[in-house]
Design a protein around this motif. Structure first.
Motif, short mmCIF file in Angstrom:
data_model
loop_
_atom_site.label_atom_id
_atom_site.label_comp_id
_atom_site.label_asym_id
_atom_site.label_seq_id
_atom_site.Cartn_x
_atom_site.Cartn_y
_atom_site.Cartn_z
N ALA A 153 10.34 -47.63 61.21
CA ALA A 153 11.06 -48.04 62.42
C ALA A 153 11.29 -46.83 63.33
O ALA A 153 12.31 -46.72 64.00
CB ALA A 153 12.38 -48.71 62.02
N ALA A 154 10.30 -45.93 63.34
CA ALA A 154 10.40 -44.69 64.12
C ALA A 154 10.74 -44.95 65.59
O ALA A 154 11.39 -44.13 66.23
CB ALA A 154 9.10 -43.90 64.02
N HIS A 155 10.27 -46.09 66.11
CA HIS A 155 10.43 -46.37 67.55
C HIS A 155 11.64 -47.24 67.86
O HIS A 155 11.76 -47.71 69.00
CB HIS A 155 9.20 -47.13 68.08
N CYS A 156 12.48 -47.52 66.88
CA CYS A 156 13.39 -48.67 67.01
C CYS A 156 14.83 -48.33 67.32
O CYS A 156 15.70 -49.18 67.17
CB CYS A 156 13.31 -49.51 65.74
N PHE A 157 15.11 -47.12 67.77
CA PHE A 157 16.50 -46.77 68.05
C PHE A 157 17.07 -47.72 69.10
O PHE A 157 16.52 -47.87 70.19
CB PHE A 157 16.60 -45.33 68.57
N GLY A 158 18.17 -48.39 68.75
CA GLY A 158 18.83 -49.28 69.71
C GLY A 158 18.25 -50.68 69.79
O GLY A 158 18.74 -51.49 70.57
N VAL A 159 17.20 -50.99 68.99
CA VAL A 159 16.64 -52.34 69.03
C VAL A 159 17.45 -53.24 68.10
O VAL A 159 17.79 -52.83 66.99
CB VAL A 159 15.17 -52.37 68.56
N SER A 160 17.76 -54.45 68.56
CA SER A 160 18.37 -55.40 67.63
C SER A 160 17.51 -56.65 67.56
O SER A 160 16.79 -57.00 68.51
CB SER A 160 19.81 -55.70 67.99
N TYR A 161 17.55 -57.28 66.40
CA TYR A 161 16.77 -58.49 66.17
C TYR A 161 17.69 -59.54 65.57
O TYR A 161 18.36 -59.28 64.57
CB TYR A 161 15.61 -58.17 65.21
N LYS A 162 17.76 -60.68 66.22
CA LYS A 162 18.64 -61.77 65.80
C LYS A 162 20.05 -61.28 65.53
O LYS A 162 20.66 -61.57 64.49
CB LYS A 162 18.04 -62.51 64.60
N GLY A 163 20.55 -60.46 66.45
CA GLY A 163 21.96 -60.06 66.40
C GLY A 163 22.29 -58.89 65.50
O GLY A 163 23.45 -58.52 65.37
N SER A 164 21.29 -58.30 64.85
CA SER A 164 21.58 -57.17 63.96
C SER A 164 20.62 -56.02 64.27
O SER A 164 19.49 -56.25 64.70
CB SER A 164 21.40 -57.64 62.51
N SER A 165 21.08 -54.79 64.02
CA SER A 165 20.19 -53.65 64.22
C SER A 165 18.89 -53.87 63.44
O SER A 165 18.93 -54.31 62.28
CB SER A 165 20.87 -52.37 63.73
N LEU A 166 17.78 -53.54 64.05
CA LEU A 166 16.49 -53.69 63.37
C LEU A 166 16.43 -52.85 62.09
O LEU A 166 15.70 -53.16 61.15
CB LEU A 166 15.36 -53.31 64.34
N PHE A 167 17.23 -51.78 62.04
CA PHE A 167 17.25 -50.91 60.85
C PHE A 167 17.85 -51.61 59.63
O PHE A 167 17.76 -51.10 58.52
CB PHE A 167 18.06 -49.64 61.13
N ASN A 168 18.52 -52.73 59.84
CA ASN A 168 19.18 -53.40 58.71
C ASN A 168 18.24 -54.31 57.93
O ASN A 168 18.66 -54.95 56.97
CB ASN A 168 20.39 -54.20 59.21
N TYR A 169 16.97 -54.40 58.33
CA TYR A 169 16.02 -55.30 57.65
C TYR A 169 15.14 -54.51 56.69
O TYR A 169 14.90 -53.33 56.87
CB TYR A 169 15.15 -56.03 58.68
N GLY A 170 14.65 -55.22 55.65
CA GLY A 170 13.80 -54.58 54.64
C GLY A 170 14.64 -53.85 53.61
O GLY A 170 15.87 -53.73 53.75
N ASP A 171 13.98 -53.33 52.56
CA ASP A 171 14.72 -52.54 51.56
C ASP A 171 15.09 -51.18 52.14
O ASP A 171 16.19 -50.68 51.92
CB ASP A 171 13.87 -52.36 50.30
N VAL A 172 14.14 -50.60 52.86
CA VAL A 172 14.37 -49.28 53.48
C VAL A 172 13.69 -49.29 54.86
O VAL A 172 12.62 -49.87 55.03
CB VAL A 172 13.74 -48.14 52.64
N SER A 173 14.33 -48.64 55.83
CA SER A 173 13.68 -48.39 57.13
C SER A 173 13.84 -46.91 57.46
O SER A 173 14.82 -46.29 57.04
CB SER A 173 14.34 -49.18 58.26
N SER A 174 12.90 -46.40 58.25
CA SER A 174 13.02 -45.01 58.69
C SER A 174 13.16 -45.01 60.20
O SER A 174 12.74 -45.96 60.86
CB SER A 174 11.75 -44.25 58.33
#
Ligand SMILES: *Cc1c(COP(=O)(O)O)cnc(C)c1O
Length: 353
Positions: A153-174
């Protein structure tokens, strides 16, 4: 010379004022006051749960693979920055590519199951240009087959998906906080994970320490330093302005290219995007090269992100990825940064037209 991006720099006095606080403690690294403060500030800003600030956006991928105990084959996307694939190889696993979706440019979830073998242990996919992968479908496949999910998720600072930070999905995100990225600490990054993995990830990023005199596991050094955190703390207050200005540039490009023959990035529904990149896909490579040359003559340097398609890396066995190969040859990211003036924007638009 105009590049695809230009690092946002806060007023130097503001950086120095923050850095002085580290000076006063005499600590430059090993999780000093500024790193801890940045983590708290980011937690509030992003609404993300468990995460660790790190020294770049590549080590989180390697640490995730190591700490999750992954072996064998990892299913991944050929359309990303090289770090996505090289991390898999560096950790002694085999990347198995699955081609991408033509419009979203993320891994094509409908082709993942056909690539699963009894050696598959995980899926490592990239939210390309901050555009989310087909998260629900990937989660369902992972559950059925007992696979772990890591998102680059290198490009995803500040992105949200369905109301939650995109970093909160998957087992691990970077995430990457490299100077070319939206939010930056010069070099830097972060690892986001499910709560249950936090302790293990933390230990892995600090040589495997479990307290000063004991070791929990094999580890590496991925710690963020105080000067890096100071830059993050100096940039963070400007994020809303940065996003606003980038949105205006993207809106201008979109309006100009609405009726054109170029293919533009399609953002997945349910996403609040961060305007991180402006890719344009041409009908063929010849046309791309013609535009690139014309812009270069004006000292404007767009970048071929991502080219080449990663299935062509010299240290891998050839795997045929027709869609990624085709898009990679035809995609160009246009300049997009805070401080772009209207004259420059008009010049780029006119050249493309
Ligand atoms: C920038 C980037 C990385 C690497 O991040 P660093 O902070 O430079 O290590 C990894 N993956 C993608 C998709 C990137 O764009």
């Amino acid at each position: 010379m105009i590049n695809v991006t230009k690092t946002f720099l806060p007023p130097q006095e503001e950086y120095q004022e923050i850095l002085k606080r580290a000076w006063d403690t005499g600590w430059m690294t090993n999780r000093g006051v500024l790193v801890k403060e940045l983590e708290v500030a980011l937690q509030t800003y992003l609404g993300s749960f468990s995460f660790i600030a790190m020294t770049n956006g590549t080590l989180p991928l390697q640490i995730a693979i190591k700490a999750l105990g992954l072996t064998g084959e990892i299913i991944t996307t050929p359309f990303s920055y090289v770090a996505t694939t090289s991390s898999i190889v560096w950790e002694g696993c085999t990347p198995v590519f699955v081609d991408i979706h033509h419009d979203y440019l993320t891994i094509d979830e409908t082709k993942i199951e056909a690539a699963i073998t009894d050696k598959t242990t995980a899926i490592l996919a990239t939210h390309v240009f901050g555009n989310p992968c087909a998260i629900e479908a990937i989660e369902a496949i992972a559950k059925t087959h007992g696979l772990k999910v890591i998102y680059d998720a290198a490009h995803c600072f500040g992105v949200s998906y369905k109301g939650s930070s995109l970093f909160n999905y998957g087992d691990v995100s970077s995430c990457s906080f490299h100077a070319t990225k939206l939010f930056h600490t010069g070099e830097g990054g972060a690892l986001f994970c499910k709560e249950k993995y936090y302790k293990s990830m933390f230990s892995h990023h600090n040589f495997g320490h479990d307290g000063p005199e004991a070791f929990q596991s094999l580890g590496i050094n991925a710690k963020m330093s105080e000067p890096q955190a100071a830059m993050g703390l100096a940039v963070l207050p400007y994020m809303d302005e940065i996003l606003e200005e980038r949105k205006n540039i993207v809106d201008t490009y979109n309006a100009a290219f609405k009726e054109s023959a170029f293919q533009l990035l399609k953002i997945r529904e349910g996403t609040i995007w961060n305007y991180s990149y402006y890719p344009v896909i041409f009908k063929d490579e010849t046309e791309l090269l013609r535009v690139k040359t014309a812009l270069n003559q004006e000292s404007i340097f767009p970048r071929r992100y991502f080219y080449p398609s990663l299935n062509n890396l010299p240290y891998l066995n050839q795997q045929n990825m027709p869609i990624s190969d085709s898009i990679s040859k035809r995609i160009l990211c246009l300049p997009l940064f805070v401080g772009m003036n209207k004259a420059l924007l008009d010049k780029i638009i006119n050249k493309l037209k």
